[in-house]
Design a protein around this motif. Structure first.
Motif, PDB file in Angstrom:
ATOM      1  N   VAL A 624     -30.683  21.814  51.240  1.00  0.00           N
ATOM      2  CA  VAL A 624     -32.029  22.526  52.479  1.00  0.00           C
ATOM      3  C   VAL A 624     -33.264  21.881  52.443  1.00  0.00           C
ATOM      4  CG1 VAL A 624     -33.174  23.215  50.051  1.00  0.00           C
ATOM      5  CG2 VAL A 624     -34.067  24.584  52.394  1.00  0.00           C
ATOM      6  N   ALA A 625     -33.616  21.531  53.654  1.00  0.00           N
ATOM      7  CA  ALA A 625     -34.634  20.389  54.112  1.00  0.00           C
ATOM      8  C   ALA A 625     -36.352  20.719  53.516  1.00  0.00           C
ATOM      9  CB  ALA A 625     -34.849  20.178  55.668  1.00  0.00           C
ATOM     10  N   ALA A 626     -36.451  19.824  53.388  1.00  0.00           N
ATOM     11  CA  ALA A 626     -38.596  19.901  53.146  1.00  0.00           C
ATOM     12  C   ALA A 626     -38.801  21.607  54.184  1.00  0.00           C
ATOM     13  CB  ALA A 626     -39.103  18.591  53.299  1.00  0.00           C
ATOM     14  N   GLY A 627     -38.230  20.989  55.086  1.00  0.00           N
ATOM     15  CA  GLY A 627     -39.070  21.672  56.132  1.00  0.00           C
ATOM     16  C   GLY A 627     -38.981  23.065  56.404  1.00  0.00           C
ATOM     17  N   ASP A 628     -38.010  23.701  55.130  1.00  0.00           N
ATOM     18  CA  ASP A 628     -37.341  24.942  55.392  1.00  0.00           C
ATOM     19  C   ASP A 628     -37.610  25.592  54.106  1.00  0.00           C
ATOM     20  OD1 ASP A 628     -36.560  24.814  58.043  1.00  0.00           O
ATOM     21  OD2 ASP A 628     -34.549  23.959  56.727  1.00  0.00           O
ATOM     22  N   ILE A 629     -38.779  24.860  53.309  1.00  0.00           N
ATOM     23  CA  ILE A 629     -38.716  24.940  52.337  1.00  0.00           C
ATOM     24  C   ILE A 629     -40.370  25.499  51.525  1.00  0.00           C
ATOM     25  CG2 ILE A 629     -37.368  24.351  51.248  1.00  0.00           C
ATOM     26  CD1 ILE A 629     -38.804  22.844  49.858  1.00  0.00           C
ATOM     27  N   LEU A 630     -40.875  25.222  52.767  1.00  0.00           N
ATOM     28  CA  LEU A 630     -42.808  25.911  53.143  1.00  0.00           C
ATOM     29  C   LEU A 630     -43.134  27.297  53.236  1.00  0.00           C
ATOM     30  CD1 LEU A 630     -44.572  22.995  55.212  1.00  0.00           C
ATOM     31  CD2 LEU A 630     -45.114  23.544  52.247  1.00  0.00           C
ATOM     32  N   ALA A 631     -44.029  27.640  52.540  1.00  0.00           N
ATOM     33  CA  ALA A 631     -44.398  28.338  52.534  1.00  0.00           C
ATOM     34  C   ALA A 631     -45.320  29.403  52.761  1.00  0.00           C
ATOM     35  CB  ALA A 631     -44.073  29.422  50.560  1.00  0.00           C
ATOM     36  N   THR A 635     -46.603  35.921  48.841  1.00  0.00           N
ATOM     37  CA  THR A 635     -44.725  35.997  48.303  1.00  0.00           C
ATOM     38  C   THR A 635     -44.036  34.624  48.183  1.00  0.00           C
ATOM     39  OG1 THR A 635     -45.215  36.641  51.059  1.00  0.00           O
ATOM     40  CG2 THR A 635     -46.140  38.393  49.436  1.00  0.00           C
ATOM     41  N   GLY A 636     -43.926  33.750  48.855  1.00  0.00           N
ATOM     42  CA  GLY A 636     -43.366  32.943  48.915  1.00  0.00           C
ATOM     43  C   GLY A 636     -42.207  33.120  49.796  1.00  0.00           C
ATOM     44  N   LYS A 637     -41.181  32.106  50.486  1.00  0.00           N
ATOM     45  CA  LYS A 637     -40.227  32.086  50.870  1.00  0.00           C
ATOM     46  C   LYS A 637     -38.646  32.089  49.757  1.00  0.00           C
ATOM     47  CE  LYS A 637     -38.737  29.878  55.651  1.00  0.00           C
ATOM     48  NZ  LYS A 637     -39.227  28.716  56.599  1.00  0.00           N
ATOM     49  N   GLN A 638     -38.270  33.268  50.680  1.00  0.00           N
ATOM     50  CA  GLN A 638     -36.633  33.014  50.226  1.00  0.00           C
ATOM     51  C   GLN A 638     -35.325  32.508  50.919  1.00  0.00           C
ATOM     52  OE1 GLN A 638     -35.889  36.096  48.382  1.00  0.00           O
ATOM     53  NE2 GLN A 638     -34.436  34.799  47.290  1.00  0.00           N
ATOM     54  N   VAL A 639     -34.896  31.584  49.717  1.00  0.00           N
ATOM     55  CA  VAL A 639     -34.361  30.305  50.837  1.00  0.00           C
ATOM     56  C   VAL A 639     -32.179  30.832  49.706  1.00  0.00           C
ATOM     57  CG1 VAL A 639     -34.043  27.927  50.522  1.00  0.00           C
ATOM     58  CG2 VAL A 639     -35.776  28.610  50.721  1.00  0.00           C
ATOM     59  N   LEU A 640     -33.120  30.760  49.035  1.00  0.00           N
ATOM     60  CA  LEU A 640     -31.341  30.870  48.111  1.00  0.00           C
ATOM     61  C   LEU A 640     -30.868  32.792  47.499  1.00  0.00           C
ATOM     62  CD1 LEU A 640     -28.595  29.708  46.810  1.00  0.00           C
ATOM     63  CD2 LEU A 640     -30.158  29.382  44.926  1.00  0.00           C
ATOM     64  N   ASN A 641     -30.080  32.699  48.349  1.00  0.00           N
ATOM     65  CA  ASN A 641     -29.478  34.562  47.665  1.00  0.00           C
ATOM     66  C   ASN A 641     -28.661  33.963  46.359  1.00  0.00           C
ATOM     67  OD1 ASN A 641     -31.000  34.777  49.852  1.00  0.00           O
ATOM     68  ND2 ASN A 641     -28.763  35.506  51.319  1.00  0.00           N
ATOM     69  N   GLY A 642     -29.957  35.053  45.484  1.00  0.00           N
ATOM     70  CA  GLY A 642     -28.526  34.535  43.857  1.00  0.00           C
ATOM     71  C   GLY A 642     -29.489  34.005  43.059  1.00  0.00           C
ATOM     72  N   GLU A 674     -25.809  21.557  54.744  1.00  0.00           N
ATOM     73  CA  GLU A 674     -27.454  21.617  54.572  1.00  0.00           C
ATOM     74  C   GLU A 674     -27.597  23.433  55.501  1.00  0.00           C
ATOM     75  OE1 GLU A 674     -31.208  20.110  56.739  1.00  0.00           O
ATOM     76  OE2 GLU A 674     -29.619  18.223  56.641  1.00  0.00           O
ATOM     77  N   MET A 675     -28.165  24.058  54.797  1.00  0.00           N
ATOM     78  CA  MET A 675     -29.197  25.785  55.426  1.00  0.00           C
ATOM     79  C   MET A 675     -30.019  25.430  55.218  1.00  0.00           C
ATOM     80  SD  MET A 675     -26.067  27.370  53.143  1.00  0.00           S
ATOM     81  CE  MET A 675     -26.273  28.658  54.527  1.00  0.00           C
ATOM     82  N   SER A 676     -30.729  26.685  56.007  1.00  0.00           N
ATOM     83  CA  SER A 676     -32.178  27.217  55.494  1.00  0.00           C
ATOM     84  C   SER A 676     -32.384  28.192  55.400  1.00  0.00           C
ATOM     85  CB  SER A 676     -32.703  27.742  56.892  1.00  0.00           C
ATOM     86  OG  SER A 676     -32.190  28.966  57.674  1.00  0.00           O
ATOM     87  N   ARG A 677     -31.706  29.000  55.034  1.00  0.00           N
ATOM     88  CA  ARG A 677     -31.211  30.290  53.642  1.00  0.00           C
ATOM     89  C   ARG A 677     -30.151  30.975  53.313  1.00  0.00           C
ATOM     90  NH1 ARG A 677     -34.650  35.499  54.207  1.00  0.00           N
ATOM     91  NH2 ARG A 677     -33.303  36.822  52.318  1.00  0.00           N
ATOM     92  N   GLY A 678     -29.346  31.527  52.789  1.00  0.00           N
ATOM     93  CA  GLY A 678     -28.315  31.785  52.056  1.00  0.00           C
ATOM     94  C   GLY A 678     -27.668  31.802  51.090  1.00  0.00           C
TER      95      GLY A 678
END
Length: 750
Positions: A624-631, A635-642, A674-678
């Motif tokens: 995941v890229a750094a730009g896709d993890i900023l919350a 409540t934060g930002k969901q990135v990894l399912n599991g 490379e993904m933003s979420r999943g």
């Protein structure tokens, strides 16, 4: 005589009615909803009052609490309202009455209060036994004509008294004082306006019945809040709000720069937005200073006395005041949006979201009805008085004969009626006449009164026959009220300024933070703090009893710290907002919405352009890229399912993974998406244990450069290298081979 036997009890089955549950609930809920809408929450477009306010004013009128009379205990007023007209709680009635007396809540207070009726800081009024009240002059205008059959009356809740359905309302109170309420399925929120401007709009609508909403909005200009402030909206937006009856006004505090000499200055806020509690506003500003969210603001002081005076001190004289206020407007209640929803009762029956023109038309039609009813009532009174006056004049013309009849006849009433063709009313008036009224001068006064009443009757009849004359009289009445409460009086001057927002370049808060090194420490139990300077990460630090070291990193005050938790979410914290290192810190869960069952896996400073591997215990992962993890929120930002296991910065050209089964696999980095979420893709294949044996899971992962081999640290501290990784190279999602000899028993690359 024998007594009759008692009747057998009725069979419950005979008294039972069967109907579908949906219909039974629907009918009852509809009844409740209509009661809430019509008798509690929505104001009447004609007088702008809800039933509780109308009953309070009418009860105070019945107690003769005139504006120039004596005050009465609020407990007495509340008791009369509750006992006679409003069978609800006394606390609700007193709260409603107290609001009518608050000059910071009502643009034109309807109650004159004496004592503590609350303040703009949000303090509650004193108990009803400690305060006193009487009607304000504005209330007299609202009730002018009640004794002249101006409006309909209805029985009160127990049928023992009568109460007005609506007040005559000499001015458009709905717009002048505004209203708010929440009904069932609908709500209303109307801001207060300047009475002078509202009456000017009414006069224009009388003169031009087909006037456009835009024209009326231009006359009205916009809301006029009792607390002042500045409305920053353009004319087109304001006109659209009044045309549709819905919208929102941006309201800002009024401020000025105060020069302290020698280049020093401070900002003084003298007016705050409507319905903002001053104490909470200052608390919020102090919190912004403490958390360093506005680093260019150094201090806030409340120097208010009778007037509001909030002092804001900048951190440096080079700060631009406009930019400082623009930043405060974005993060505090120094600016808010006041929503407008003109949902009112038309004719006291139909709820409707009205435009400005419809609201003014409803008021003007009501005023015309009041005028006609009062004129009709006055004509009846004039007719009754003229009848009596005619009888008096006949008596004066035949005074000696009248006296003789009264002195000598056994039934003077019948003789007078027969001889002079008088009515019963006229004879009764003559017989009740005092002897002092028989003087000659009284006859002249009676003739003058008769002539005046006849002229008045003729004028009233002419007005009732001519609609234009009626509207002219309504206009005159409105002008009289405007003279009483308009801009010619100090309290009638406009308080809220209408302006357009200036485009100010957004202030880069990060640029205002001084860059200093920090050592961020997160304890095992989740307490976080920041120590000044880059301390050794293995240095001894004190913790609370039962707590111990968790994670420690080097950062800077300008950094954004990323927190990755086992729930697969990333959380963002500004490094400059962390508590200092002198104490034990503060719980991390108070700063972010981290669930109790979630654990912190990684803590690192965010760097633009970086990429990170995130993986779950099941062995799935992706980059995941750094730009896709900023919350952006707590409540934060969901990135990894599991069930998340690790987060590693990307480097090298291959990835090595090891499972709890001690099998290791090395595969090229190019096989990772490379993904933003999943959920990601399978990193390594594991065998399901089944039965009593636990499943194998991912244990650790590390990036490497294939040409350099794989390094790990043994328990003794020595570093070992495996230069040839041919035995472990394979495709992603392969099972891999047993780890090299000497690989740590905890299956961690360290």
């Amino acid at each position: 005589m024998s007594s009759l036997p008692p009747e057998p009890p009725a069979d419950p089955e005979d008294n039972t009615q069967t109907e579908p549950l949906s219909r039974a609930i629907g009918e009852r809920y509809l009844t409740y909803a209509l009661s809430t809408i019509m008798h509690r929450a929505l104001p009447d477009a004609r007088d702008g009052l809800k039933p509780v306010h109308r009953r309070i004013l009418y009860a105070m009128r019945e107690l003769r609490l005139s504006p120039n009379g004596a005050f009465r205990k609020s407990a007495k007023i509340t008791g009369d309202v509750m006992g006679n007209y409003h069978p609800h709680g006394d606390a609700a009635i007193y709260d409603a009455m107290a609001r009518l007396a608050q000059d910071f809540a009502m643009r034109y207070p309807l109650v004159d209060g004496q004592g503590n009726f609350g303040n703009i800081d949000g303090d509650n009024p004193a108990a009803a036994r400690y305060t006193e009240a009487r009607l304000a002059a504005t209330s007299e205008s609202l009730m002018d004509g009640l004794a002249e059959d101006a409006v309909d009356f209805r029985p009160n809740y127990d049928g023992t008294l009568q109460e007005p359905v609506v007040l005559p309302a000499a001015f458009p109170n709905l717009l002048a004082n505004g209203a708010s309420g929440i009904a069932v399925g609908m709500a209303t929120n109307i801001p207060p306006h300047n009475l002078h401007e509202v009456i000017d709009a009414c006069l224009h609508l009388i003169k031009t019945p087909d006037a456009r909403d835009d024209t009326l909005a231009g006359i009205l200009q916009g809301p006029d809040f009792p607390t002042g402030g500045v409305i920053v909206e353009n004319r087109e937006t304001i006109a659209e709000i009044y045309r549709t009856g819905r919208g929102a006004f941006r309201v800002r505090a009024r401020w000025a720069v105060e020069d302290l000499g020698r280049g020093l200055w401070q900002i003084v806020v003298t007016e705050i937005p409507y319905q903002v509690q001053k104490s909470r506003l200052i608390e919020r500003l102090a919190e912004l200073i403490q958390t360093r969210k506005i680093p260019i603001l150094a201090d806030v002081r409340d120097e208010s006395a009778e007037d509001i005076r909030i002092v804001l001190e900048p951190r440096a004289r080079t700060v631009d005041p406009e930019q400082l206020m623009a930043a405060l407007f974005r993060v505090s209640d120094l600016e808010l949006r006041f929503s407008m929803n003109m949902n009112v009762l038309i004719d006291g029956r139909v709820p409707k979201v009205c435009s400005l023109k419809e609201v003014l038309r409803a008021f003007l039609d009501h005023r015309r009805d009041v005028l006609v009813r009062r004129a009709t009532f006055r004509l009846d009174k004039i007719a009754a008085r003229l009848e009596v006056l005619e009888g008096y004049l006949i008596a004066y013309l035949n005074l000696d004969r009248v006296i003789d009849i009264i002195r000598h006849e056994d039934d003077p009433k019948a003789v007078l009626m027969a001889e002079f063709a008088l009515t019963e009313v006229q004879v009764e008036a003559i017989l009740n006449m005092r002897l002092r009224a028989l003087r000659k001068l009284e006859e002249i006064e009676l003739r003058a009164e008769r002539d005046a009443l006849q002229d008045e009757r003729q004028a009233l009849q002419a007005m009732l026959a001519d609609e234009r004359a009626q509207w002219a009289r309504v206009s005159d009445q409105l002008k009289e009220v405007r003279n009483l409460f308009g801009k010619s009086r100090p309290e009638g001057q406009r308080r809220t300024l209408i302006a357009e927002a200036q485009d100010i370049a957004p202030l880069d808060m990060d640029a205002m933070i001084e860059r200093e090194p920090l050592t961020v420490i997160l304890s095992k139990m989740g307490w976080i703090r920041a120590m000044k300077g880059h301390q050794p990460l293995d240095a001894e630090v004190k913790f609370k009893d039962g707590d111990g070291p968790g994670l420690a990193i080097h950062a800077e005050t300008t950094d954004k710290l990323m927190i990755f938790a086992s729930n697969g979410r990333f959380y963002t914290l500004p490094a400059n907002s962390l508590p200092g290192g002198r104490g034990m810190g503060e719980p991390l869960r108070l700063m972010i919405d981290l669930p109790n069952e979630a654990e912190v896996i990684a803590l690192f400073p965010w760097r633009e352009g970086e990429r990170y591997l995130v993986a779950s215990k099941a062995g799935d992962g992706f980059i995941v890229a750094a730009g896709d993890i900023l919350a952006q929120t707590k409540t934060g930002k969901q990135v990894l399912n599991g069930d998340a296991l690790l987060c590693r910065p990307v480097g090298g050209d291959h990835l090595a993974v090891v499972g709890t089964n001690r099998k290791m696999l090395v595969f090229p980095l190019s096989e990772l998406p490379e993904m933003s979420r999943g959920k990601g893709v399978r990193l390594q294949k594991y065998r399901s244990g089944g039965g009593l044996v636990a499943d194998d899971t991912l244990s650790d992962a590390a990036f490497l450069t294939l040409a350099d081999g794989l390094r790990w640290q043994e328990s003794g501290g020595r570093t070992r290298t495996e230069p040839d990784l041919t035995a472990w190279l394979g495709k992603r999602a392969s099972a891999g081979s047993m780890a090299p000899r000497g690989f740590p028993r905890d299956n961690k690359f360290n």
